[in-house]
Design an enzyme around this catalytic site. Structure first.
Site, PDB file in Angstrom:
ATOM      1  N   ALA A 156       0.800  -1.132  -0.191  1.00 41.77           N
ATOM      2  CA  ALA A 156       0.019  -0.153  -0.080  1.00 41.77           C
ATOM      3  C   ALA A 156       0.764   1.277  -0.119  1.00 41.77           C
ATOM      4  O   ALA A 156       1.834   1.133   0.808  1.00 41.77           O
ATOM      5  CB  ALA A 156      -0.936   0.001   1.207  1.00 41.77           C
ATOM      6  N   LYS A 157       0.521   2.212  -0.596  1.00 44.78           N
ATOM      7  CA  LYS A 157       1.339   3.434  -0.953  1.00 44.78           C
ATOM      8  C   LYS A 157       1.098   4.395  -0.209  1.00 44.78           C
ATOM      9  O   LYS A 157       0.192   5.185  -0.336  1.00 44.78           O
ATOM     10  CB  LYS A 157       1.461   3.918  -2.470  1.00 44.78           C
ATOM     11  CG  LYS A 157       2.487   4.755  -2.743  1.00 44.78           C
ATOM     12  CD  LYS A 157       2.538   4.866  -4.235  1.00 44.78           C
ATOM     13  CE  LYS A 157       3.554   6.232  -4.619  1.00 44.78           C
ATOM     14  NZ  LYS A 157       5.021   5.958  -4.350  1.00 44.78           N
ATOM     15  N   VAL A 158       1.289   4.212   1.288  1.00 44.35           N
ATOM     16  CA  VAL A 158       0.932   4.934   2.320  1.00 44.35           C
ATOM     17  C   VAL A 158       1.851   5.992   2.801  1.00 44.35           C
ATOM     18  O   VAL A 158       2.978   5.895   2.732  1.00 44.35           O
ATOM     19  CB  VAL A 158       0.674   3.975   3.914  1.00 44.35           C
ATOM     20  CG1 VAL A 158       0.537   5.059   4.752  1.00 44.35           C
ATOM     21  CG2 VAL A 158       0.005   2.963   3.355  1.00 44.35           C
ATOM     22  N   TYR A 162       6.557   6.409   4.110  1.00 45.52           N
ATOM     23  CA  TYR A 162       7.708   7.284   3.412  1.00 45.52           C
ATOM     24  C   TYR A 162       8.549   7.720   4.274  1.00 45.52           C
ATOM     25  O   TYR A 162      10.085   8.177   3.925  1.00 45.52           O
ATOM     26  CB  TYR A 162       7.241   8.178   2.387  1.00 45.52           C
ATOM     27  CG  TYR A 162       6.998   7.259   1.290  1.00 45.52           C
ATOM     28  CD1 TYR A 162       7.830   7.144   0.039  1.00 45.52           C
ATOM     29  CD2 TYR A 162       5.716   6.749   1.093  1.00 45.52           C
ATOM     30  CE1 TYR A 162       7.593   6.604  -1.027  1.00 45.52           C
ATOM     31  CE2 TYR A 162       5.508   6.004   0.002  1.00 45.52           C
ATOM     32  CZ  TYR A 162       6.253   5.670  -1.108  1.00 45.52           C
ATOM     33  OH  TYR A 162       6.058   5.048  -2.056  1.00 45.52           O
TER      34      TYR A 162
END
Ligand code: PMP
Length: 313
Positions: A156-158, A162
């Site tokens: 999931a690109k949460v 990052y």
């Protein structure tokens, strides 16, 4: 820079400068947002801005949102069209970065996913080269491990995830390298701070599987498909040891920001002969040609933004 960065915010397209969120926004305080990075690539040859694989990015965004118990209330077609309109209204004739975001928009305190309102926004702004795609880069293995699926799912690109990438990237920068390679907790090669990684060995491409805590990249899928169809090169998805990278013929990274970037050195060891490898160079060229509308068989991956263009206006 001639043009106006634009946003789609609270249901309307507006200049990015007019779109603001409040200090207590949940996503800002707790990292509870999921996002995408999409590129629009300027073709001077066609006088056109081509958006690359927006539908595939929206599909991944929807999956990321689901993992964080959010729902994307717009259809894929509505979002693709909104992106198209928004980018057209910028008027830019240069490379852009498009950032759709589903975020916990409520101004409320409390760490949780449930019972927090969410919203959807998009913005876009000029964005040139991220890494030195032409010359190649030097990487180091990060002392920071990639977050595990048991901590924050990397598929999931949460936004909050990052921090993991930023720790690795800045460590690499302070040590004089261009990019970091993160290992998973069990010591296998995972990915870069914002890129997937490939090695080429004896004419076969290898890349870590999703279970090694990677974001399953759209550029990764592009490279795999083009290598097979255009070059007859197969890709094997399997776990990779750190030291295998040192003795690979070629290593390269893929990503929306990074495109296809050759890695010439890892942990102070030359990869191959230290020059850009044949396969890396071929994949890079195919990818650039596809995204700039020079390969008709891949025109389904691109949409031209400005009317009057030769391809898919
Ligand atoms: N891994 C990470 C951690 C990333 O941030 C990105 C960039 N989105 C990628 C891989 C590459 O994914 P894509 O090719 O879809 O941009």
């Amino acid at each position: 820079m001639t043009g106006t960065p634009m946003a789609f915010f609270q249901g309307e397209i507006m200049p990015l400068a007019d779109a603001k969120i409040g200090l207590m926004t949940h996503a800002f305080n707790y990292g509870t947002a999921v996002f995408e990075g999409i590129r629009a690539n300027w073709s001077a040859e066609h006088e056109q801005l081509y958006i690359f694989r927006s539908e595939d990015h929206i599909k991944r965004l929807r999956k990321s949102a689901h993992i964080l118990e959010m729902e994307l209330r717009y259809s894929d077609a509505e979002i693709v069209e909104t992106i198209q309109n928004m980018v057209e209204q910028t008027g830019f004739r240069e490379d852009l970065y498009i950032r759709p975001l589903v975020y916990k928009s409520q101004e409320v305190l409390g760490v949780r996913l449930h019972d927090v309102e969410d919203d959807f926004l998009i913005y876009c702004s000029p964005f040139g080269a991220y890494l030195d795609v032409d010359a190649g880069i030097r990487c180091c293995t990060s002392s920071w491990r990639r977050v595990d699926d048991t901590a924050i799912p990397a598929r999931a690109k949460v936004t909050g995830i990052y921090v993991n990438s930023a720790l690795a990237k800045t460590e690499a920068f302070h040590r004089g390298y261009d990019e970091a390679i993160m290992l998973s907790n069990d010591g296998h090669v995972s990915e870069g701070s914002g890129e997937n990684i490939f090695m080429v060995l004896d004419g076969v491409m290898y890349t870590p599987p999703p279970q090694d805590n990677i974001l399953v990249g759209i550029t990764r899928a592009t490279a795999i498909e083009m290598a097979e169809k255009e070059l007859g090169i197969k890709t094997v998805e399997r776990s990779i040891d750190r030291s295998e990278l040192y003795i690979a013929d070629e290593v390269f990274m893929t990503g929306t920001a990074a495109h296809c970037t050759p890695i010439l050195e890892i942990d102070d060891r030359k990869i191959g002969d230290g020059e850009i490898g044949k396969v890396s160079g071929q994949i890079q060229k195919l990818y650039f040609d596809a995204m700039l509308g020079r390969l008709p068989q891949y025109d389904h991956w691109i949409e031209g933004v400005y009317s009057g263009s030769p391809v898919k206006a």
